[in-house]
Design a protein around this motif. Sequence first.
Motif, short mmCIF file in Angstrom:
data_model
loop_
_atom_site.label_atom_id
_atom_site.label_comp_id
_atom_site.label_asym_id
_atom_site.label_seq_id
_atom_site.Cartn_x
_atom_site.Cartn_y
_atom_site.Cartn_z
N UNK A 1 -3.69 3.08 2.52
CA UNK A 1 -4.86 3.38 3.68
C UNK A 1 -5.08 1.99 4.46
N UNK A 2 -5.19 1.96 5.65
CA UNK A 2 -5.76 0.98 6.34
C UNK A 2 -7.16 0.73 6.68
N UNK A 3 -7.51 -0.35 6.77
CA UNK A 3 -9.04 -0.80 6.90
C UNK A 3 -9.80 0.09 7.73
N UNK B 1 -7.26 -4.85 -0.45
CA UNK B 1 -8.08 -4.77 -1.58
C UNK B 1 -7.87 -3.13 -2.06
N UNK B 2 -8.87 -2.60 -2.71
CA UNK B 2 -8.81 -1.33 -3.14
C UNK B 2 -9.86 -0.32 -2.98
N UNK C 1 -12.10 5.94 -6.12
CA UNK C 1 -12.90 7.21 -5.90
C UNK C 1 -14.27 7.40 -5.94
N UNK C 2 -14.94 6.53 -7.00
CA UNK C 2 -16.21 6.68 -7.06
C UNK C 2 -16.90 6.00 -5.85
N UNK C 3 -16.77 5.02 -5.38
CA UNK C 3 -17.32 4.66 -3.92
C UNK C 3 -17.13 5.50 -2.84
N UNK D 1 -13.94 -0.76 0.42
CA UNK D 1 -13.01 -1.19 -0.51
C UNK D 1 -13.39 -2.56 -1.22
N UNK D 2 -12.81 -2.80 -2.38
CA UNK D 2 -12.90 -3.84 -3.22
C UNK D 2 -12.01 -5.16 -3.13
#
Length: 416
Positions: free
Chosen positions: A255-257, A287-288, A291-293, A324-325
């Motif tokens: 996905x894109x930002x 980044x990644x 699902x939890x976030x 994202x992280x």
Amino acid sequence: MPLPVLSQEIRRQIRRFGPSMGRRPGIDILRGAIGAGLAIFLVTFVVDTLPHSRQAGIYLVSSFASTAVLLFVLPNSPLAQPWASMMGMLISAVVPILVLQMIPPPYADGLAVAAAIATMMAARALHPPAAGIALLVVLEHEAGRHLGLEFAIFPIATLTGVLIVFAMIYNRLFGISYPTRPLSSTSDQNMRTRGPARTLSQRDLADLLVEFNHSANLAPADLARLMAAAEHRAAEALLAGTRVRDIMTHNPVTVTPEAPLSEIVRKMTTLNVHTLPVVDSLGYYLGLVDQHDALDELFKEFDLLRRPFRFRAAPPEAEARAIFHTEVQTVEGDTPVGTLLERLARREARVVPVTEAGHLKGILTRTDIMTLLLKHSPAAPHDDAIRDAPAIDTAPSEPNEAPPQAPEPEPRQTEI
């Protein structure tokens, strides 16, 4: 005239007559040799301290030296265990006495040895040094010294017992278990759960040794340990020699930002994945998204929409850039897979991004490693079957390598 060059097959056959035993460490050689020497010194001291030992027919036999080799150099061998050592020596001392009562020398020589070996094997007490006792009894009979059953009790059984007790003490000093531990002990059960013998009982392992004619060379418990160690070494070698690029998921779904939360959730749900990489328009890894976030952010928006008294419009939908992280470390494609096992073993580590000059090339997941191990397992299907089999998701809890070209359903509209 130079000798003709030997063919490869001839050289291979010649090598069969060379050493087949692996090299032993120097400390291991000294341990076995010193132990056997001390054992013979001990039984010699016992015989010499007995009054009138020679007149009473109490003396050492050369088979004790061979027994010492097994007890101190090969203490794990089934041939060296107390039952085999004690019963083998007793049988070989008694059987020739019975044979001599029916058949005279020199015909009794071979028959006594054959009968002793057959009886030892039938009693599961095969002890090679004991065959020398059988021949000794016959030779002593030919020389005019008739040995009776008291010879089997002393010195044979008594001094063999001294050797066994000393071997138990000496081997324990060096951390060697003698007699060998059965497979049912706790430590062996733990070993079995990590090795290929985890589904085999001690009876199964014993039958396997009999099938390959190794029941006299290896104990079932040692076979289980050997199989577990071999599987562990094979897995280590496989993972150390495999590079990340060889098994990673290439061209993963990203996905894109600017991707809205609805698109992120839709892709995760459709592809049955828990993590999505975030890349910019040029393919650089950023980044990644976990699902939890994503679900936490989605619940926050639903909570705002459910409020009964809202006097202002709902906030705009969250984007990937907000959740994202970036702390997940990337690796390059030539990284050995084995160096990432500890990292992927953590609960929070779902994937490892693989980049080259900042560009995302793929992701490594636990499923990729499991697939590698299963492919090289003994039960793995034929390569043609693997190639022709349809791709399925074998681990729904891990990121899937679903092809990006797979058709996606129409995006759902969210009322704000």
